[in-house]
Scaffold this motif. Structure first.
Motif, PDB file in Angstrom:
ATOM      1  N   ALA A   1      -5.363  -7.948  -2.523  1.00  0.00           N
ATOM      2  CA  ALA A   1      -5.646  -7.048  -1.403  1.00  0.00           C
ATOM      3  C   ALA A   1      -4.701  -5.851  -1.404  1.00  0.00           C
ATOM      4  CB  ALA A   1      -5.527  -7.804  -0.079  1.00  0.00           C
ATOM      5  N   ILE A   2      -3.444  -6.064  -1.768  1.00  0.00           N
ATOM      6  CA  ILE A   2      -2.498  -4.947  -1.855  1.00  0.00           C
ATOM      7  C   ILE A   2      -2.953  -3.951  -2.933  1.00  0.00           C
ATOM      8  CG2 ILE A   2      -0.109  -4.304  -2.274  1.00  0.00           C
ATOM      9  CD1 ILE A   2      -0.490  -5.925   0.276  1.00  0.00           C
ATOM     10  N   VAL A   3      -3.363  -4.486  -4.070  1.00  0.00           N
ATOM     11  CA  VAL A   3      -3.878  -3.623  -5.138  1.00  0.00           C
ATOM     12  C   VAL A   3      -5.165  -2.943  -4.689  1.00  0.00           C
ATOM     13  CG1 VAL A   3      -4.712  -3.576  -7.515  1.00  0.00           C
ATOM     14  CG2 VAL A   3      -2.818  -5.092  -6.885  1.00  0.00           C
ATOM     15  N   PHE A   4      -6.011  -3.696  -4.008  1.00  0.00           N
ATOM     16  CA  PHE A   4      -7.276  -3.173  -3.490  1.00  0.00           C
ATOM     17  C   PHE A   4      -7.028  -2.027  -2.514  1.00  0.00           C
ATOM     18  CE2 PHE A   4     -11.047  -3.494  -0.685  1.00  0.00           C
ATOM     19  CZ  PHE A   4     -12.050  -3.456  -1.635  1.00  0.00           C
ATOM     20  N   ALA A   5      -6.020  -2.186  -1.670  1.00  0.00           N
ATOM     21  CA  ALA A   5      -5.683  -1.122  -0.716  1.00  0.00           C
ATOM     22  C   ALA A   5      -5.211   0.124  -1.445  1.00  0.00           C
ATOM     23  CB  ALA A   5      -4.601  -1.611   0.248  1.00  0.00           C
ATOM     24  N   GLY A   6      -4.421  -0.058  -2.503  1.00  0.00           N
ATOM     25  CA  GLY A   6      -3.929   1.093  -3.246  1.00  0.00           C
ATOM     26  C   GLY A   6      -5.024   1.850  -3.969  1.00  0.00           C
ATOM     27  N   LYS A   7      -5.983   1.137  -4.529  1.00  0.00           N
ATOM     28  CA  LYS A   7      -7.040   1.798  -5.296  1.00  0.00           C
ATOM     29  C   LYS A   7      -8.190   2.250  -4.400  1.00  0.00           C
ATOM     30  CE  LYS A   7     -10.234   1.217  -9.166  1.00  0.00           C
ATOM     31  NZ  LYS A   7     -11.395   1.758  -8.435  1.00  0.00           N
ATOM     32  N   VAL A   8      -8.786   1.281  -3.687  1.00  0.00           N
ATOM     33  CA  VAL A   8      -9.982   1.576  -2.896  1.00  0.00           C
ATOM     34  C   VAL A   8      -9.629   2.296  -1.602  1.00  0.00           C
ATOM     35  CG1 VAL A   8     -11.949   0.542  -1.688  1.00  0.00           C
ATOM     36  CG2 VAL A   8     -11.227  -0.346  -3.921  1.00  0.00           C
ATOM     37  N   GLY A   9      -8.552   1.837  -0.929  1.00  0.00           N
ATOM     38  CA  GLY A   9      -8.186   2.443   0.343  1.00  0.00           C
ATOM     39  C   GLY A   9      -7.853   3.916   0.214  1.00  0.00           C
TER      40      GLY A   9
ATOM     41  N   THR B   1     -18.169  -7.231  -1.675  1.00  0.00           N
ATOM     42  CA  THR B   1     -17.656  -7.260  -3.048  1.00  0.00           C
ATOM     43  C   THR B   1     -16.243  -7.823  -3.165  1.00  0.00           C
ATOM     44  OG1 THR B   1     -16.915  -4.954  -2.819  1.00  0.00           O
ATOM     45  CG2 THR B   1     -19.103  -5.327  -3.741  1.00  0.00           C
ATOM     46  N   TYR B   2     -15.410  -7.635  -2.135  1.00  0.00           N
ATOM     47  CA  TYR B   2     -14.032  -8.094  -2.281  1.00  0.00           C
ATOM     48  C   TYR B   2     -13.912  -9.611  -2.425  1.00  0.00           C
ATOM     49  CZ  TYR B   2      -9.067  -8.751  -1.652  1.00  0.00           C
ATOM     50  OH  TYR B   2      -7.763  -9.133  -1.847  1.00  0.00           O
ATOM     51  N   PRO B   3     -14.659 -10.442  -1.657  1.00  0.00           N
ATOM     52  CA  PRO B   3     -14.598 -11.884  -1.935  1.00  0.00           C
ATOM     53  C   PRO B   3     -14.984 -12.236  -3.372  1.00  0.00           C
ATOM     54  CG  PRO B   3     -15.601 -11.501   0.197  1.00  0.00           C
ATOM     55  CD  PRO B   3     -15.443 -10.157  -0.445  1.00  0.00           C
ATOM     56  N   MET B   4     -15.910 -11.478  -3.948  1.00  0.00           N
ATOM     57  CA  MET B   4     -16.251 -11.708  -5.357  1.00  0.00           C
ATOM     58  C   MET B   4     -15.076 -11.372  -6.266  1.00  0.00           C
ATOM     59  SD  MET B   4     -20.092 -10.087  -5.419  1.00  0.00           S
ATOM     60  CE  MET B   4     -21.329 -10.558  -4.205  1.00  0.00           C
ATOM     61  N   LEU B   5     -14.396 -10.265  -5.971  1.00  0.00           N
ATOM     62  CA  LEU B   5     -13.222  -9.898  -6.754  1.00  0.00           C
ATOM     63  C   LEU B   5     -12.130 -10.953  -6.641  1.00  0.00           C
ATOM     64  CD1 LEU B   5     -12.892  -6.082  -5.956  1.00  0.00           C
ATOM     65  CD2 LEU B   5     -13.660  -7.109  -8.096  1.00  0.00           C
TER      66      LEU B   5
ATOM     67  N   SER C   1      -2.733  -0.172   5.718  1.00  0.00           N
ATOM     68  CA  SER C   1      -3.557  -1.277   5.243  1.00  0.00           C
ATOM     69  C   SER C   1      -2.690  -2.435   4.753  1.00  0.00           C
ATOM     70  CB  SER C   1      -4.485  -0.801   4.126  1.00  0.00           C
ATOM     71  OG  SER C   1      -5.411   0.148   4.590  1.00  0.00           O
ATOM     72  N   CYS C   2      -1.621  -2.124   4.027  1.00  0.00           N
ATOM     73  CA  CYS C   2      -0.729  -3.183   3.533  1.00  0.00           C
ATOM     74  C   CYS C   2      -0.056  -3.923   4.688  1.00  0.00           C
ATOM     75  CB  CYS C   2       0.328  -2.587   2.598  1.00  0.00           C
ATOM     76  SG  CYS C   2      -0.322  -1.978   1.031  1.00  0.00           S
ATOM     77  N   ILE C   3       0.378  -3.174   5.706  1.00  0.00           N
ATOM     78  CA  ILE C   3       0.987  -3.819   6.873  1.00  0.00           C
ATOM     79  C   ILE C   3      -0.031  -4.707   7.577  1.00  0.00           C
ATOM     80  CG2 ILE C   3       2.011  -3.389   9.141  1.00  0.00           C
ATOM     81  CD1 ILE C   3       3.209  -0.820   7.957  1.00  0.00           C
TER      82      ILE C   3
ATOM     83  N   VAL D   1      -8.875  -3.142   5.180  1.00  0.00           N
ATOM     84  CA  VAL D   1      -8.602  -2.058   4.237  1.00  0.00           C
ATOM     85  C   VAL D   1      -9.643  -0.952   4.368  1.00  0.00           C
ATOM     86  CG1 VAL D   1      -8.547  -1.443   1.782  1.00  0.00           C
ATOM     87  CG2 VAL D   1      -7.370  -3.496   2.579  1.00  0.00           C
ATOM     88  N   ALA D   2     -10.926  -1.324   4.380  1.00  0.00           N
ATOM     89  CA  ALA D   2     -11.980  -0.309   4.427  1.00  0.00           C
ATOM     90  C   ALA D   2     -11.977   0.450   5.749  1.00  0.00           C
ATOM     91  CB  ALA D   2     -13.340  -0.972   4.196  1.00  0.00           C
TER      92      ALA D   2
END
Length: 242
Positions: free
Chosen positions: A90-98, A139-143, A226-228, A197-198
């Protein structure tokens, strides 16, 4: 509190006065590709190496001969399912997608594209943000599922190739005392994290004011907030569900 109230109003606007559902079908598919499919490569690399490092570090710290080596597989399994797969991803997801969501909406705001939609009578919040939030929650649960599988596989490869334990011992370790609810817990966390995040990233981008510099600031704030929110939600969910 003012920002939180504005965020809640933003969510209310997103869920009310929507366009017909057929309008969202293509938007949703495009966002699923942009948010989910385009993130698979990065998630795969990170999760595989996280699993490998976890196995090696666990084996390095097993100094007691009374502890069986198959416990390496058990620790990798539990750490991956409970924390590493949903939270670190999720942290990586926030950095890329967020940052991508915030930057895209921020650019639309300063170039007055959002104002043009609102002038035409379209609920810009629902039209632009709702597909992104729903796509992230799909998609995130799939990831996360892919990340969990690859992290456990990475631990297997690292443990067996480094002769830390045999393949049979690792497989036995990941099967012993398995709690099925841990997988459900992982998926619940992934849906909550995706929503946070979204929605937070979209909120920061939607209300951007200024120029290109402010778009970059909005993207940075989106990732930070988002990370917080992820870490806070992780603690609250652990208290409620474990």
């Amino acid at each position: 509190m003012r920002s939180f109230g504005k965020y809640m109003i933003f969510l209310f606007r997103m869920l009310t006065d929507r366009e017909p559902l057929r309008v969202y079908s293509k938007l949703l598919l495009d966002e699923c590709v942009r948010i989910g499919v385009d993130s698979v490569y990065l998630v795969a690399i990170i999760s595989t190496f996280i699993g490998a490092v976890t196995a090696v570090q666990t084996a390095y710290n097993l100094v007691s001969p009374l502890i069986p080596v198959y416990i390496i597989g058990t620790i990798v399994r539990d750490m991956t399912i409970l924390e590493l797969a949903p939270t670190v991803t999720a942290i990586v997801f926030a950095g890329k997608v967020g940052s991508n969501i915030a930057g895209g909406l921020g650019t639309m705001r300063i170039t007055e594209q959002i104002d043009a939609l609102e002038v035409m009578g379209i609920n810009a919040v629902s039209y632009l943000v709702l597909p992104k939030v729903v796509a992230a929650m799909i998609t995130y649960p799939m990831l996360v599922t892919i990340a969990a599988f690859l992290a456990i596989s990475g631990g297997y490869l690292a443990g067996t190739l480094a002769n830390l334990l045999t393949p049979e011992e690792y497989i036995y370790g990941i099967r012993i005392d398995f709690m099925q609810f841990n997988v459900s817990f992982m998926l619940i966390k992934s849906v909550v994290f995706a929503f946070l995040v979204a929605s937070i990233s979209a909120y920061k981008g939607f209300y951007t004011r200024g120029g290109a510099l402010e778009v970059g600031t909005a993207s940075t704030n989106a990732v930070t907030n988002s990370c917080i929110a992820i870490l806070l939600a992780d603690y609250l969910l652990a208290q409620l569900l474990v």
